[in-house]
Motif scaffolding. Structure first.
Motif, PDB file in Angstrom:
ATOM      1  N   LYS A  29       0.823  -1.210   0.000  1.00  0.00           N
ATOM      2  CA  LYS A  29       0.000   0.000   0.000  1.00  0.00           C
ATOM      3  C   LYS A  29       0.856   1.258   0.000  1.00  0.00           C
ATOM      4  CE  LYS A  29      -3.801  -2.267   2.302  1.00  0.00           C
ATOM      5  NZ  LYS A  29      -3.628  -3.312   3.256  1.00  0.00           N
ATOM      6  N   SER A  30       2.156   1.096  -0.242  1.00  0.00           N
ATOM      7  CA  SER A  30       3.071   2.224  -0.253  1.00  0.00           C
ATOM      8  C   SER A  30       4.170   1.941  -1.272  1.00  0.00           C
ATOM      9  CB  SER A  30       3.681   2.413   1.138  1.00  0.00           C
ATOM     10  OG  SER A  30       4.694   3.385   1.103  1.00  0.00           O
ATOM     11  N   ASN A  31       4.845   2.988  -1.699  1.00  0.00           N
ATOM     12  CA  ASN A  31       5.965   2.802  -2.615  1.00  0.00           C
ATOM     13  C   ASN A  31       7.269   2.544  -1.880  1.00  0.00           C
ATOM     14  OD1 ASN A  31       4.452   3.096  -4.935  1.00  0.00           O
ATOM     15  ND2 ASN A  31       4.719   5.309  -4.990  1.00  0.00           N
ATOM     16  N   ASP A  32       7.288   2.756  -0.581  1.00  0.00           N
ATOM     17  CA  ASP A  32       8.478   2.514   0.223  1.00  0.00           C
ATOM     18  C   ASP A  32       8.502   1.052   0.653  1.00  0.00           C
ATOM     19  OD1 ASP A  32      10.696   2.709   1.821  1.00  0.00           O
ATOM     20  OD2 ASP A  32       9.730   3.893   3.386  1.00  0.00           O
ATOM     21  N   TRP A  33       9.497   0.308   0.194  1.00  0.00           N
ATOM     22  CA  TRP A  33       9.570  -1.128   0.483  1.00  0.00           C
ATOM     23  C   TRP A  33       9.728  -1.401   1.962  1.00  0.00           C
ATOM     24  CZ3 TRP A  33      13.614  -2.262  -3.850  1.00  0.00           C
ATOM     25  CH2 TRP A  33      13.001  -2.140  -5.089  1.00  0.00           C
ATOM     26  N   GLY A  34      10.434  -0.529   2.662  1.00  0.00           N
ATOM     27  CA  GLY A  34      10.616  -0.711   4.099  1.00  0.00           C
ATOM     28  C   GLY A  34       9.294  -0.686   4.842  1.00  0.00           C
ATOM     29  N   ILE A  35       8.453   0.268   4.473  1.00  0.00           N
ATOM     30  CA  ILE A  35       7.135   0.373   5.108  1.00  0.00           C
ATOM     31  C   ILE A  35       6.303  -0.862   4.789  1.00  0.00           C
ATOM     32  CG2 ILE A  35       4.954   1.655   5.087  1.00  0.00           C
ATOM     33  CD1 ILE A  35       6.625   4.198   4.614  1.00  0.00           C
ATOM     34  N   VAL A  36       6.334  -1.290   3.533  1.00  0.00           N
ATOM     35  CA  VAL A  36       5.540  -2.451   3.124  1.00  0.00           C
ATOM     36  C   VAL A  36       6.021  -3.710   3.846  1.00  0.00           C
ATOM     37  CG1 VAL A  36       4.898  -3.915   1.176  1.00  0.00           C
ATOM     38  CG2 VAL A  36       4.981  -1.449   0.885  1.00  0.00           C
ATOM     39  N   ILE A  37       7.327  -3.877   3.988  1.00  0.00           N
ATOM     40  CA  ILE A  37       7.856  -5.061   4.675  1.00  0.00           C
ATOM     41  C   ILE A  37       7.487  -5.031   6.154  1.00  0.00           C
ATOM     42  CG2 ILE A  37       9.989  -6.218   5.395  1.00  0.00           C
ATOM     43  CD1 ILE A  37      11.109  -5.571   2.620  1.00  0.00           C
ATOM     44  N   ARG A  38       7.587  -3.848   6.780  1.00  0.00           N
ATOM     45  CA  ARG A  38       7.183  -3.749   8.186  1.00  0.00           C
ATOM     46  C   ARG A  38       5.694  -4.058   8.351  1.00  0.00           C
ATOM     47  NH1 ARG A  38      11.152   0.299   8.196  1.00  0.00           N
ATOM     48  NH2 ARG A  38       9.674   1.939   7.608  1.00  0.00           N
ATOM     49  N   GLN A  39       4.874  -3.567   7.426  1.00  0.00           N
ATOM     50  CA  GLN A  39       3.443  -3.877   7.460  1.00  0.00           C
ATOM     51  C   GLN A  39       3.218  -5.377   7.287  1.00  0.00           C
ATOM     52  OE1 GLN A  39       1.616  -1.592   4.352  1.00  0.00           O
ATOM     53  NE2 GLN A  39       0.336  -0.476   5.787  1.00  0.00           N
ATOM     54  N   ALA A  40       3.951  -5.971   6.352  1.00  0.00           N
ATOM     55  CA  ALA A  40       3.797  -7.407   6.093  1.00  0.00           C
ATOM     56  C   ALA A  40       4.176  -8.223   7.323  1.00  0.00           C
ATOM     57  CB  ALA A  40       4.649  -7.822   4.893  1.00  0.00           C
ATOM     58  N   ILE A  41       5.213  -7.808   8.022  1.00  0.00           N
ATOM     59  CA  ILE A  41       5.630  -8.520   9.231  1.00  0.00           C
ATOM     60  C   ILE A  41       4.576  -8.362  10.322  1.00  0.00           C
ATOM     61  CG2 ILE A  41       7.329  -8.534  11.105  1.00  0.00           C
ATOM     62  CD1 ILE A  41       9.444  -7.827   8.961  1.00  0.00           C
TER      63      ILE A  41
END
Length: 94
Positions: A29-41
């Motif tokens: 839901k974001s273009n920042d991979w770090g944010i997406v990975i943290r959300q996924a975790i």
């Protein structure tokens, strides 16, 4: 022979990485991979994204088989099993 397996393994890891990046772009839901990975975790769907990322290995595996590069296909298979093991470890740790 070992060199061919290593080449297949590296291609399998790279294909998995590209697949994971593609899955992050599609389902994030974001273009920042770090944010997406943290959300996924935090939402416990990182393992699903890893599994989707490994789907590119299927194409690479059959491409190597079609070109009669069996040792490289074996390397891709080893990379896929490594992704499976790490996915299972992450899944059971959460």
């Amino acid at each position: 022979m070992k060199k061919e397996i290593l080449i297949g393994f590296i291609v399998g890891v790279i294909a998995t990485a590209f697949g994971l990046i593609l899955a992050l772009q599609i389902f994030g839901k974001s273009n920042d991979w770090g944010i997406v990975i943290r959300q996924a975790i935090s939402e416990n769907f990182l393992t699903k994204l890893m599994s989707i990322g490994a789907l590119l290995n299927l194409g690479v595996f059959f491409l190597f088989l079609k070109k009669n590069q069996d040792h490289r296909a074996k390397g891709v298979l080893i990379a896929t099993v490594l992704v499976l093991i790490s996915t299972m470890i992450i899944k059971f740790l959460n």
